[in-house]
Each structure stands twice: as C-alpha cells, then as structure tokens.
Design an enzyme around this catalytic site. Structure first.
Site, short mmCIF file in Angstrom:
data_model
loop_
_atom_site.label_atom_id
_atom_site.label_comp_id
_atom_site.label_asym_id
_atom_site.label_seq_id
_atom_site.Cartn_x
_atom_site.Cartn_y
_atom_site.Cartn_z
N SER A 1 39.71 42.65 40.67
CA SER A 1 39.09 42.16 39.44
C SER A 1 38.56 43.33 38.60
CB SER A 1 37.97 41.16 39.78
OG SER A 1 37.57 40.46 38.62
N ASP B 1 44.52 41.06 40.96
CA ASP B 1 44.10 40.19 39.86
C ASP B 1 43.06 40.88 38.97
OD1 ASP B 1 44.94 37.75 38.75
OD2 ASP B 1 43.00 36.84 39.17
N HIS C 1 41.72 33.28 41.77
CA HIS C 1 41.41 34.69 41.54
C HIS C 1 41.48 35.48 42.84
CE1 HIS C 1 39.98 37.93 39.09
NE2 HIS C 1 38.73 37.95 39.55
#
Length: 447
Positions: free
Chosen positions: A155, A179, A249
């Site tokens: 992330s 991601d 996610h």
C-alpha cells in the site's frame, strides 16, 4: 514461602528478569492512538537465519547479525487505521528466510502510519524513505551492493519503496509493490509515486483497483489477479464491516506469501484487458519464448531480462485465482462447434472426475457465449483442482431462463486443451446433445 510464590509467578507468566533477553517487537498501538494521531518514529527490526524469531533493532550498521555481503530485503507496511500490527509480517519473514539466506529488515513506522486521517500518514512517506536511505548509505560504505537490495512495500509502503529507489536513481535491485495505495496518488507525477524507473526491476500486484489500490501500471510487470478488482472469497457488501474494505487490498499480500510456499505456481498471461483474457484471447506465452509465461510473486524476477527490455516497457498480466490458499486455478481452453441451426446463447458449468473419483469443479466460468452453427467458440474455464488423468466430464448448459421450453444444444465437437499443463493430451467428444439445465456426463477420448 515468599520465594516459592515468586518462582510460581515466574513460571506462570514467563517473566524475564534480564532485559537483554527480551526481543524487540513491532509497535502495537490501539484505536485510541489513531484518534489522537501519532508522530513518526521508525523502528528497524532485523531478522536473519541466525535470529529468525527474535529481532535485532538496528540503529546503524553496527549489528550482531547484519551481513551486508548478503541480499537484504526490506518489508514496508502501509496505513494503519487501528494501530494493530500487520498479521502477515511474521509469516512473510519466516517464508523469505526459508527460501533464501538473507537479511530481512522490517520497517516499523506504525507510529506515523496510525491515524484516522489517511493524508497525515501519506505525508510521512518521504520522511520514512529518507531514514531508509541513511541506513542504506551506511550499508554501502560497509560493502553492500544496491543490486542485492529488494524492497517489498504494501500500500503506502510501495510508494515509500519508490521514493527510496528515486534517491538512488533507480539502481536498487528490485521493488515489489503489493497493491500500491491509490487514494492521493492517482494521477500524480511519477516522482510522487512508485514508478518503473525506481529500481532495476519493479513488479506490482494490483488487487483492489476500484478501492484502496492503484489501477494503472506502475512497474515493469503489473499483475492483475481476477482483473484487479473483486477478489473471490472477499465480502461483497459493507455489512461485513472492516473486512469489506481491506480484504481485496490485502489479497496481494497473501498471493505473494503463497508464491513463497511453492505449493503451486500461478501462471499469468499478457493481455490488454481482463475481458479479453477471460474470453480466451490472451493465452499465448510467445513474448517470453523460450521461457514460459511469468509466474506470480517472489520468483517473478526470473523473467527480469524479458520484462525490462525496451520492447516491453510495461507488461500487464492477467490471471484468475481461487478464493483461498494456495489460490491456484487450473485452466482449460474449451473449443466448441455446434450444429444448431438457430443461435443459442448461454453458459456452461463443467465438472471433471478422475479414475479415483476425485472431482474438480469449474470455479471460473466464462460469460454467456453465443453459439452459432459451425462456428467455433473458445471458452476459458478454470477448476479448483488439478486432475492429471480425466476419466469423466460432466456438462450443464444454461440460458438463464427458468420458464418456457428447455433448449437443446447439439455439439458437433468439443475439445479440452489443458492450458495450465499444456504438455498433457487434449481431450475430445463428438456429437453430443445437451438439454438445458440437465447435467450430461461422458467419457472423453484423446483428440
């Protein structure tokens, strides 16, 4: 009596009286910390095969365990809404050490990432990168090589990895973005996010492009499981609570973890869209010949020389997964030629069975297809198990209609081509009549 009580308490709680015996751990915070916000404080936790479960906290390269002549992998987490420690970090450390003798540095910036206001955490990313650059500079003085450095960023951590890579003019060996965060980064300049020029090899897994992730390609190779949006097994409604927001996610992390176990390798295919891939139009590995198509995860670097060529500046790879570990789906290309004079539109569900009675269900079914006389249709169908010797095939054809007469589909020829294991023989069946919503089972023959 008092001494006995002390011994009992020691045994009961495992109290360690020597502070030198304690192991530094990832900073665990709570929702209260998120409410008031946290100031940035970075803790660097080193794990090696000499200390695989008890970290050494690094303040410089002066270390009992750090060996700069070995590969060094940095693990960098992202935004932490609740302040809890990421549950996947211990597994990732363990699996990385099991496949390669390396230094693993867990970058704990939980104090800074824990806040209710996402933009506050985002603003701290470049400061985290500056701290990492300082450590790497020291390692280089001691004899480390940038070629042997790998950053795994999740992330916001993916963009932190990119900022570190920029500081070294893209000479880091590898960055893996799991991601990469989308909010506040979509549409920004390459200097403000992860970018293919940030390392010698940048691979990215996109698993939540319509939510917390980033949709556009960011690496030399970008992997899009199940198209990069809704992941199988994840909640589809907000009523599932926090899992609804984080499941897609986090799937990128668990797919990467699965690649380290090598219980099965997930093959991926170059394509310009997930729809074209699902329609069976992108199943060629010719661009990588004589190599096969790239596999997902840790071992994707084996295709580095192909993926970093100027002729392939950005490559998007598509594939399907199951809903749980090890996530592998076993694909067949199914060619169908029908005899019906009238056009029929519908879907297939398929079940395979071997001589031992094991069954494999089609978990990834294609969209409705239009069947016309003498026109071959190719469907990409995925199964949840790998059956080496298929003895029986069961088919069910459906148009979606629940009222009215049942349609019949007369098949001139059906051919099953193993895509995941192309070396296996193709299976055929000729002159077969299917009645809508009625399962038909037959024994295939070699084509």
């Amino acid at each position: 009596m008092l001494r006995l009580c002390v011994v009992f308490i020691y045994l009961l709680y495992g109290v360690k009286t020597d502070p030198q015996e304690t192991c530094p751990t990832f900073t665990a915070l709570g929702f209260g910390n998120a409410l008031i916000g946290t100031e940035l404080k970075v803790k660097l936790l080193l794990y090696t095969r000499q200390n695989p479960t008890c970290a050494e906290e690094l303040h410089s390269t002066a270390s009992k365990y750090l060996d700069v002549t070995k590969k060094t992998t940095f693990i960098i987490h992202g935004y932490r809404l609740t302040g809890s420690a990421p549950v996947w970090i211990p597994d990732l450390v363990h699996l990385l050490l099991s496949v390669e003798d390396m230094n693993i540095i867990v970058v704990d910036w939980n104090q800074g990432a824990t806040t209710l206001i996402y933009s506050y955490a985002s603003r701290k990313c470049k400061r985290v990168a500056e701290i990492l650059k300082k450590l790497i500079d020291e390692m280089l003085i001691d004899g480390a090589s940038l070629d042997s450095m790998h950053m795994i960023g999740v992330s916001l951590g993916a963009h932190i990895s990119g900022f570190v890579g920029q500081m070294f003019d893209g000479t880091l060996g590898r960055i893996t973005g799991l991601d990469p965060a989308g909010p506040l980064y979509r549409g920004t300049a390459p200097s403000e996010r992860l970018d293919p020029t940030d390392a010698q090899f940048v691979d990215v897994i996109h698993s939540d492009t319509d939510g917390l992730g980033y949709e556009e390609a960011l690496g030399h190779v970008d992997f899009y499981p199940n198209g990069g949006t809704d992941q199988p097994g994840c909640p589809l409604t907000i009523f599932s609570g926090l899992q609804y927001f984080k499941c897609d996610h986090q799937r990128s992390v668990f797919l990467f973890l699965s690649s380290l176990t090598q219980s099965c390798n997930i093959t991926t295919y170059p394509c310009n869209s997930y729809r074209n891939y699902r329609n069976g139009k992108c199943t060629s590995c010719e661009p990588f010949w004589p190599m096969p198509c790239p596999i997902l995860g840790y071992y994707a670097h084996e295709w580095k020389s192909y993926l970093t060529q100027q002729s392939h500046p950005v490559t998007s790879m598509f594939f399907d997964t199951a809903d749980k570990e090890p996530f592998c789906i076993y694909h067949y290309l199914v060619d169908i030629i029908t005899w019906n004079k009238g056009t029929r539109r519908g879907t297939f569900s398929v079940m395979l069975a071997d001589e031992a009675g094991r069954k494999a269900e089609s978990k990834v079914n294609p969209e409705a297809a239009t069947f016309q006389q003498y026109k071959q249709i190719t469907l990409l169908i995925g199964f949840d198990q790998d059956l080496e010797n298929v003895e029986r095939i069961s088919l069910t054809f459906s148009t979606g209609s629940i009222i009215g007469p049942k349609f019949k589909l007369r098949i001139l020829r059906m051919r099953f081509r193993p895509l995941t294991n192309p070396e296996r023989p193709q299976l055929c069946r000729y002159d077969l009549v299917l009645t809508e919503n009625t399962q038909k089972t037959f024994k295939p023959i070699p084509c």
